[in-house]
Scaffold this motif. Structure first.
Motif, PDB file in Angstrom:
ATOM      1  N   GLN A 167       0.833  -1.204   0.000  1.00  0.00           N
ATOM      2  CA  GLN A 167       0.000   0.000   0.000  1.00  0.00           C
ATOM      3  C   GLN A 167       0.871   1.260   0.000  1.00  0.00           C
ATOM      4  O   GLN A 167       0.497   2.271   0.593  1.00  0.00           O
ATOM      5  N   ALA A 168       2.027   1.184  -0.646  1.00  0.00           N
ATOM      6  CA  ALA A 168       2.971   2.314  -0.646  1.00  0.00           C
ATOM      7  C   ALA A 168       2.289   3.603  -1.081  1.00  0.00           C
ATOM      8  O   ALA A 168       1.552   3.636  -2.060  1.00  0.00           O
ATOM      9  N   GLY A 169       2.523   4.653  -0.317  1.00  0.00           N
ATOM     10  CA  GLY A 169       1.906   5.942  -0.601  1.00  0.00           C
ATOM     11  C   GLY A 169       0.584   6.144   0.099  1.00  0.00           C
ATOM     12  O   GLY A 169       0.066   7.263   0.137  1.00  0.00           O
ATOM     13  N   ARG A 170       0.047   5.081   0.690  1.00  0.00           N
ATOM     14  CA  ARG A 170      -1.230   5.162   1.391  1.00  0.00           C
ATOM     15  C   ARG A 170      -1.008   5.012   2.890  1.00  0.00           C
ATOM     16  O   ARG A 170      -0.289   4.122   3.328  1.00  0.00           O
ATOM     17  N   VAL A 171      -1.623   5.882   3.673  1.00  0.00           N
ATOM     18  CA  VAL A 171      -1.484   5.815   5.127  1.00  0.00           C
ATOM     19  C   VAL A 171      -2.371   4.689   5.662  1.00  0.00           C
ATOM     20  O   VAL A 171      -3.567   4.638   5.381  1.00  0.00           O
ATOM     21  N   LEU A 172      -1.748   3.784   6.425  1.00  0.00           N
ATOM     22  CA  LEU A 172      -2.491   2.711   7.071  1.00  0.00           C
ATOM     23  C   LEU A 172      -2.594   3.022   8.558  1.00  0.00           C
ATOM     24  O   LEU A 172      -1.589   3.346   9.205  1.00  0.00           O
ATOM     25  N   THR A 173      -3.777   2.939   9.095  1.00  0.00           N
ATOM     26  CA  THR A 173      -3.977   3.280  10.503  1.00  0.00           C
ATOM     27  C   THR A 173      -3.359   2.218  11.404  1.00  0.00           C
ATOM     28  O   THR A 173      -3.145   1.064  11.002  1.00  0.00           O
ATOM     29  N   ARG A 174      -3.114   2.621  12.632  1.00  0.00           N
ATOM     30  CA  ARG A 174      -2.575   1.678  13.610  1.00  0.00           C
ATOM     31  C   ARG A 174      -3.522   0.493  13.783  1.00  0.00           C
ATOM     32  O   ARG A 174      -3.094  -0.664  13.833  1.00  0.00           O
ATOM     33  N   ALA A 175      -4.823   0.795  13.879  1.00  0.00           N
ATOM     34  CA  ALA A 175      -5.804  -0.273  14.085  1.00  0.00           C
ATOM     35  C   ALA A 175      -5.808  -1.247  12.918  1.00  0.00           C
ATOM     36  O   ALA A 175      -5.927  -2.469  13.107  1.00  0.00           O
ATOM     37  N   VAL A 212      -2.466   9.040  13.373  1.00  0.00           N
ATOM     38  CA  VAL A 212      -3.179   8.205  12.395  1.00  0.00           C
ATOM     39  C   VAL A 212      -2.530   6.833  12.263  1.00  0.00           C
ATOM     40  O   VAL A 212      -3.124   5.806  12.576  1.00  0.00           O
ATOM     41  N   GLY A 213      -1.288   6.803  11.765  1.00  0.00           N
ATOM     42  CA  GLY A 213      -0.639   5.515  11.536  1.00  0.00           C
ATOM     43  C   GLY A 213       0.686   5.658  10.838  1.00  0.00           C
ATOM     44  O   GLY A 213       1.465   6.569  11.150  1.00  0.00           O
TER      45      GLY A 213
END
Length: 221
Positions: A167-175, A212-213
């Motif tokens: 998911q490079a370039g996309r912010v992934l949340t901690r959850a 956010v993550g």
């Protein structure tokens, strides 16, 4: 990969269902041995994930019935039964592998891919390569290199990095990351794994989005 998951525990089943779907695998989840037999008869699967403590039948009886019918479906047993006798019995009845609960999700995924490859006679590297800058991940062999130099990661570190790189370039949340990679973790936290990853692959690869993550920068080098 299409998986027949035979697991009666709701919390474990739901967590695994989410993990498999997030990794692009098709899943049919059965909580009873009888239902598993019905689905297995009606459609094709690449592998079975089999819990032994089922409400309507012991998983070993289901495995015995599968092999008696000469069904060559690769079977990975997942169970809390950790005695040598139980493990040997599982293999004697035709299990391809045996994993004791609680287990790490990355190890489960690797073992599933391995039994499917063995069943198909496929040997060798690579289901898919993922690259961001100088970092290359080989999904088939779980090998990671940076600028051609191997990087040694634990299975959990690898799974976390692979999830971020896909998911490079996309912010992934901690959850989201905890759900995908650490659903049953009672030890090291996500922050510890991120710290260890940065130490091994370089500080500039994984960026923290405060509150956010995390995100892997597509232009990372």
């Amino acid at each position: 990969m299409k998986i027949l998951m035979v697991e009666d525990d709701l919390s474990i089943g739901r967590a695994l269902l989410s993990v498999f779907q997030d990794n692009g695998h098709g899943v049919v989840w059965c909580r009873l041995a009888a239902h598993a037999v019905e689905r297995m008869t009606a459609e094709h699967f690449d592998a079975m994930l089999l819990d032994l403590g089922l409400p309507d039948s012991d998983g070993t009886e289901l495995l015995k019935a599968i092999r008696a019918r000469r069904i060559g479906l690769p079977v990975l047993i997942i169970t809390a039964r950790d005695s040598l006798e139980d493990r040997l019995k599982g293999f004697d009845l035709g299990a391809d592998d045996y994993l004791i609960k609680p287990f790490d999700i990355p190890e489960l995924l690797v073992r599933l891919r391995a039994i499917v490859r063995r069943a198909s006679g496929t040997v060798g590297r690579g289901e898919q390569l993922w690259q961001v800058g100088e970092l290359v991940l080989d999904e088939g062999s779980m090998q990671v290199t940076r600028a051609g130099v191997p990087v040694a990661l634990s299975p959990t570190e690898y799974a976390l990095l692979l999830t971020l790189v896909k998911q490079a370039g996309r912010v992934l949340t901690r959850a989201d990351l905890e759900r995908r990679v650490l659903p049953h973790s009672e030890g090291q936290t996500l922050d510890v794994h991120i710290y260890n990853l940065r130490r091994k692959i370089g500080e500039g690869m994984i960026r923290t989005v405060r509150g956010v993550g995390y995100v892997v920068r597509q232009e990372a080098a």
